[in-house]
Design an enzyme around this catalytic site. Structure first.
Site, PDB file in Angstrom:
ATOM      1  N   CYS A 116      31.689  -0.894 -34.055  1.00  0.00           N
ATOM      2  CA  CYS A 116      30.806  -1.057 -35.210  1.00  0.00           C
ATOM      3  C   CYS A 116      31.651  -0.960 -36.475  1.00  0.00           C
ATOM      4  CB  CYS A 116      29.728   0.021 -35.238  1.00  0.00           C
ATOM      5  SG  CYS A 116      28.908   0.339 -33.661  1.00  0.00           S
ATOM      6  N   HIS A 130      -5.016  10.706 -36.971  1.00  0.00           N
ATOM      7  CA  HIS A 130      -4.025  10.908 -38.035  1.00  0.00           C
ATOM      8  C   HIS A 130      -4.521  10.547 -39.432  1.00  0.00           C
ATOM      9  CE1 HIS A 130      -0.966  12.041 -35.218  1.00  0.00           C
ATOM     10  NE2 HIS A 130      -1.179  10.956 -34.495  1.00  0.00           N
ATOM     11  N   CYS A 142       1.214   9.345 -27.506  1.00  0.00           N
ATOM     12  CA  CYS A 142      -0.148   9.398 -28.067  1.00  0.00           C
ATOM     13  C   CYS A 142      -1.087   8.520 -27.255  1.00  0.00           C
ATOM     14  CB  CYS A 142      -0.140   8.961 -29.536  1.00  0.00           C
ATOM     15  SG  CYS A 142       0.598  10.200 -30.641  1.00  0.00           S
ATOM     16  N   CYS A 182      -5.590   5.621 -33.530  1.00  0.00           N
ATOM     17  CA  CYS A 182      -4.617   6.399 -34.297  1.00  0.00           C
ATOM     18  C   CYS A 182      -5.311   7.029 -35.503  1.00  0.00           C
ATOM     19  CB  CYS A 182      -3.497   5.505 -34.813  1.00  0.00           C
ATOM     20  SG  CYS A 182      -2.831   4.344 -33.613  1.00  0.00           S
TER      21      CYS A 182
END
Lengths: 262, 158
Positions: free
Chosen positions: A78, A182, A223, A178
């Protein structure tokens, strides 16, 4: 088909030409914005903030070695192309982004995989492999303290809208979105855990429960599995769209990579 | 309790028919439990789904990570060391606030009381999206478990 494709393009063009309008009307950020670290309790916070105690630093060290390691037929690392990893400062704030070559949405993991395969011409790094987690965490850490700089524009708007739709879609046997957790219930307790705003700013993280490092997509899968919904493969287009929506939703929250979570 | 009656969720006839065909008698279809048909009457389901519920079993379901998961969202009066959540109201005294018939509908399908409820419907399989394969076409609780939970909730009088 073609009968209604033209008007659709016109509408899409019109939406794109009116930046801010549709976004502001259809997507919301939590107020006030809070990083998940504010909900983890003092021990986890201390672990994250102490460079020597933070277990994720092992992956940062590994990433730094990989950054320098020549690979592939041309024996390029890299660093051969990018120089010191400090040149990566600010780079992570622009992901996920539309890749110019393929016109696809890619995240930081995707860009690193692409460099590896196309430029270094060597074995691909599997999503969620130790090496990809290490390099992703290393590159993202160079932008620590900086907020994401994501603009919703004509190129990425379709992905953003789909991400938002996924964010509000109730799924799984438990039938939750979600947003149910949240957006509507952050700060409340779900059994032993305090629900945060579900922000992506600390990823990749070291999670004590996993006893290892994990990507944002691993958290999304956790989740989804919690609500007993189907999980998609790492790097799935749907997860990238969600990641873009989360990036917009995090507003000016600073990147905290590498985070620590329970 | 307007007396409005809705006939809901009869076991689709085709499912019984398929199960009867030898070629489909394999594991996948045989395991799908047939949902008991029920009637919603205002905010109640009056007819029990199964044999009389057992409050002790109901308590275990409410506090279980594998089945009910109720404690994730509700404080439960005798939860002991279980870390309860606070997304929904405490279940303390719920048996004094609501009849068994009202509690039955609340557990079976909360969305019939509050369309935007985050509380999962524990005895409904349709209208769900992207359910993981192992749970597909299965309700969160069995008919007997619904009765057990209702029996437990009815006991929570203060």
């Amino acid at each position: 088909m073609s009968g209604y494709r033209l008007p659709l393009i016109l509408i899409a063009g019109w939406l794109a030409a009116a930046p801010g309008v549709s976004v502001a009307q259809t997507a919301v950020r939590p107020q006030p914005l809070k990083s998940g670290i504010e909900f983890t309790g003092p021990e986890v916070r201390a672990l994250q903030e102490d460079e020597f105690a933070n277990p994720a630093m092992l992956w940062i060290t590994r990433g730094a070695a990989l950054w320098q390691q020549p690979v592939g037929p041309a024996q390029q690392s890299c660093a051969s192309c990018h120089g010191d990893v400090a040149t990566m400062k600010g780079v992570a704030t622009h992901y996920p982004q539309i890749d110019k070559g393929s016109a696809r949405l890619i995240n930081l993991e995707g860009r690193i995989q692409q460099c590896r395969e196309v430029r270094q011409q060597t074995a691909p790094l599997r999503y969620e492999s130790e090496d990809l987690l290490a390099l992703t965490a290393l590159v993202r850490m160079q932008s620590r303290g900086m907020p994401l700089a994501i603009e919703i524009d004509p190129q990425n708007r379709r992905h953003f809208e789909r991400g938002r739709e996924l964010y509000y879609r109730r799924v799984g046997q438990m039938n939750l979105s979600c947003a149910n957790c949240h957006q509507d219930n952050w700060g409340k307790r779900l059994g032993p855990e305090t629900i945060s705003q579900g922000q992506g700013n600390p990823y990749p993280i070291y999670r004590l429960e996993w006893q290892t490092m994990g990507s944002l997509h691993r958290r999304l899968r956790a989740c989804l599995s919690g609500v007993r919904a189907e999980m998609l493969p790492y790097g799935a287009p749907e997860y990238l769209d969600l990641e873009l929506y989360l990036a917009w939703r995090s507003g000016d929250l600073p990147i905290e990579t590498p985070g620590v979570r329970r | 309790m307007s007396g409005e009656k809705t006939i809901s969720r009869w076991l689709p006839a085709w499912r019984g028919a398929l199960a009867a065909l030898p070629i489909f008698a394999g594991a996948a279809i045989a395991q799908v439990p047939a949902l008991v048909a029920y009637e919603i009457d205002g905010d109640e389901i009056r007819a029990p789904f199964a044999a009389a519920g057992d409050a002790g079993r109901g308590r275990a379901i409410v506090l279980s990570r594998e089945s009910g998961n109720c404690y994730l969202c509700h404080a439960v009066p005798d939860a002991g060391a279980v870390p309860v959540g606070n997304i929904g109201p405490s279940l303390a005294g719920v048996g004094a606030r609501a009849s068994a018939a009202q509690l039955r509908l609340r557990v079976v399908d909360s969305s019939r009381i509050n369309a935007r409820s985050v509380m999962p419907a524990y005895y409904r399989v349709e209208g769900l999206r992207q359910v993981a394969a192992v749970y597909r076409d299965k309700p969160l609780l069995t008919a007997q478990q619904v009765e057990d939970v209702v029996a437990y909730l009815s006991q929570l009088r203060n």
